[in-house]
Design an enzyme around this catalytic site. Structure first.
Site, mmCIF file in Angstrom:
data_model
loop_
_atom_site.group_PDB
_atom_site.id
_atom_site.type_symbol
_atom_site.label_atom_id
_atom_site.label_comp_id
_atom_site.label_asym_id
_atom_site.label_seq_id
_atom_site.Cartn_x
_atom_site.Cartn_y
_atom_site.Cartn_z
ATOM 1 N N TYR A 25 -65.951 12.955 -97.818
ATOM 2 C CA TYR A 25 -65.343 14.145 -97.235
ATOM 3 C C TYR A 25 -65.397 14.072 -95.713
ATOM 4 C CZ TYR A 25 -69.898 16.175 -96.042
ATOM 5 O OH TYR A 25 -71.131 16.408 -95.508
ATOM 6 N N CYS A 26 -64.553 14.855 -95.074
ATOM 7 C CA CYS A 26 -64.596 15.055 -93.629
ATOM 8 C C CYS A 26 -64.474 16.553 -93.387
ATOM 9 C CB CYS A 26 -63.514 14.242 -92.927
ATOM 10 S SG CYS A 26 -61.837 14.753 -93.328
ATOM 11 N N ALA A 27 -64.138 16.955 -92.199
ATOM 12 C CA ALA A 27 -64.150 18.373 -91.836
ATOM 13 C C ALA A 27 -63.286 19.256 -92.732
ATOM 14 C CB ALA A 27 -63.714 18.540 -90.386
#
Length: 90
Positions: A25-27
């Site tokens: 995941y990222c932001a």
């Protein structure tokens, strides 16, 4: 929708835990690489209210990585719910 229910719906649309190669995941996104695209149900993912968009990104390894756009502040909790459903199988 509760995160566990959402995670179960996402996992089903991705073809199940055994179809996942990579999950991160990222932001604002969940990033997923899957084994078998025939098991991938894009329409089911797009039907989930929490999924804003589904993007396909070609990688250097000549595979497709799917980005599930969930918006800022939502990706980590969904990622944790997804890994909670998949970790016991790995």
């Amino acid at each position: 929708m509760e995160k566990q229910q959402l995670a179960a719906g996402v996992l089903k649309a991705l073809g199940g835990a055994d179809n996942l190669i990579k999950l991160s995941y990222c932001a604002s996104r969940i990033r997923v690489t899957i084994r078998d695209n025939a098991c991938f149900d894009r329409h089911a993912l797009e039907a989930l209210d929490a999924i804003k968009s589904v993007l396909e990104v070609d990688t250097a390894q000549h595979s497709t990585e799917y980005h599930l756009v969930v918006g800022p502040g939502n990706s980590r909790s969904l990622y944790e719910a997804l890994t909670g459903l998949t970790d016991h199988r790995r």
